[in-house]
Design a protein around this motif. Structure first.
Motif, PDB file in Angstrom:
ATOM      1  N   UNK A  37       0.941  -0.938  -0.070  1.00  0.00           N
ATOM      2  CA  UNK A  37       0.025  -0.125   0.006  1.00  0.00           C
ATOM      3  C   UNK A  37       0.761   0.988  -0.047  1.00  0.00           C
ATOM      4  N   UNK A  38       0.689   2.217  -0.633  1.00  0.00           N
ATOM      5  CA  UNK A  38       1.249   3.329  -0.675  1.00  0.00           C
ATOM      6  C   UNK A  38       0.307   4.592  -0.808  1.00  0.00           C
ATOM      7  N   UNK A  39       0.726   5.709  -0.022  1.00  0.00           N
ATOM      8  CA  UNK A  39      -0.151   6.898  -0.119  1.00  0.00           C
ATOM      9  C   UNK A  39       0.057   7.546  -1.430  1.00  0.00           C
ATOM     10  N   UNK A  40      -0.988   8.231  -1.782  1.00  0.00           N
ATOM     11  CA  UNK A  40      -0.987   9.010  -3.093  1.00  0.00           C
ATOM     12  C   UNK A  40      -0.332  10.408  -2.797  1.00  0.00           C
ATOM     13  N   UNK A  41       0.592  10.506  -2.221  1.00  0.00           N
ATOM     14  CA  UNK A  41       1.148  12.001  -1.931  1.00  0.00           C
ATOM     15  C   UNK A  41       2.451  12.245  -2.849  1.00  0.00           C
ATOM     16  N   UNK A  42       1.973  12.779  -4.046  1.00  0.00           N
ATOM     17  CA  UNK A  42       3.094  12.941  -4.907  1.00  0.00           C
ATOM     18  C   UNK A  42       3.395  14.370  -5.203  1.00  0.00           C
ATOM     19  N   UNK A  43       4.684  14.525  -5.443  1.00  0.00           N
ATOM     20  CA  UNK A  43       5.120  15.867  -6.035  1.00  0.00           C
ATOM     21  C   UNK A  43       6.410  16.430  -5.296  1.00  0.00           C
ATOM     22  N   UNK A  44       6.788  17.423  -5.826  1.00  0.00           N
ATOM     23  CA  UNK A  44       8.062  18.019  -4.922  1.00  0.00           C
ATOM     24  C   UNK A  44       7.860  18.222  -3.423  1.00  0.00           C
ATOM     25  N   UNK A  45       8.833  17.945  -2.565  1.00  0.00           N
ATOM     26  CA  UNK A  45       8.756  18.124  -1.217  1.00  0.00           C
ATOM     27  C   UNK A  45       7.650  17.449  -0.514  1.00  0.00           C
ATOM     28  N   UNK A  46       7.062  16.535  -1.058  1.00  0.00           N
ATOM     29  CA  UNK A  46       6.149  15.576  -0.479  1.00  0.00           C
ATOM     30  C   UNK A  46       6.660  14.351  -0.205  1.00  0.00           C
ATOM     31  N   UNK A  47       6.124  13.437   0.629  1.00  0.00           N
ATOM     32  CA  UNK A  47       6.604  12.156   0.967  1.00  0.00           C
ATOM     33  C   UNK A  47       5.452  11.331   0.807  1.00  0.00           C
ATOM     34  N   UNK A  48       5.817   9.980   0.121  1.00  0.00           N
ATOM     35  CA  UNK A  48       4.809   8.959  -0.223  1.00  0.00           C
ATOM     36  C   UNK A  48       5.319   7.903   0.932  1.00  0.00           C
ATOM     37  N   UNK A  49       4.282   7.670   1.834  1.00  0.00           N
ATOM     38  CA  UNK A  49       4.484   6.285   2.585  1.00  0.00           C
ATOM     39  C   UNK A  49       4.118   5.074   1.938  1.00  0.00           C
ATOM     40  N   UNK A  50       4.873   4.028   2.258  1.00  0.00           N
ATOM     41  CA  UNK A  50       4.804   2.882   1.574  1.00  0.00           C
ATOM     42  C   UNK A  50       4.772   1.569   2.793  1.00  0.00           C
ATOM     43  N   UNK A  51       3.818   0.687   2.778  1.00  0.00           N
ATOM     44  CA  UNK A  51       3.872  -0.106   3.690  1.00  0.00           C
ATOM     45  C   UNK A  51       3.714  -1.605   2.882  1.00  0.00           C
ATOM     46  N   UNK A  52       4.493  -2.548   3.384  1.00  0.00           N
ATOM     47  CA  UNK A  52       4.612  -3.886   2.704  1.00  0.00           C
ATOM     48  C   UNK A  52       4.038  -5.079   3.607  1.00  0.00           C
ATOM     49  N   UNK A  53       3.288  -5.699   2.967  1.00  0.00           N
ATOM     50  CA  UNK A  53       2.676  -6.994   3.901  1.00  0.00           C
ATOM     51  C   UNK A  53       3.445  -8.241   3.469  1.00  0.00           C
ATOM     52  N   UNK A  54       2.901  -9.160   4.420  1.00  0.00           N
ATOM     53  CA  UNK A  54       3.635 -10.574   4.135  1.00  0.00           C
ATOM     54  C   UNK A  54       3.175 -11.065   2.918  1.00  0.00           C
ATOM     55  N   UNK A  55       3.820 -12.137   2.449  1.00  0.00           N
ATOM     56  CA  UNK A  55       3.651 -12.739   1.400  1.00  0.00           C
ATOM     57  C   UNK A  55       2.272 -13.697   1.491  1.00  0.00           C
TER      58      UNK A  55
END
Length: 97
Positions: A37-55
């Motif tokens: 899952x990733x947050x849709x926070x794109x652009x200059x000086x923005x941060x996108x958080x990503x979280x990875x689940x188990x297989x």
């Protein structure tokens, strides 16, 4: 291989209905699905958080080698629910930063 199971890249962060293609490909190839899952926070000086689940090995949840349409839809919904769990975890500050 990265697959967007909604059939498109989400720029809003909303989780739409999943297509069954990702589940079918994983079953046919005999590979696990790694939910991301990733947050849709794109652009200059923005941060996108990503979280990875188990297989997830879908074959462990499949009764037959060739799943019925009903079974494939259930597996697809299970994957969608896992992504929703990751979204909630991300929104509540869970995961590793």
């Amino acid at each position: 291989v990265l697959i967007f199971p909604e059939g498109k890249f989400s720029v809003t962060g909303e989780i739409d209905e999943f297509k069954s293609t990702a589940a079918l490909l994983a079953l046919q190839a005999g590979v696990p699905v790694i939910p991301v899952y990733h947050t849709a926070n794109y652009g200059f000086f923005k941060r996108t958080d990503v979280i990875i689940g188990d297989r997830i090995y879908l074959k462990d949840f499949c009764k037959s080698k060739t799943p019925s349409e009903k079974e494939l839809m259930a597996l697809t919904e299970m994957l969608r629910n896992k992504i929703i769990e990751l979204k909630e975890l991300c929104e509540n500050g869970g995961g590793v930063r």
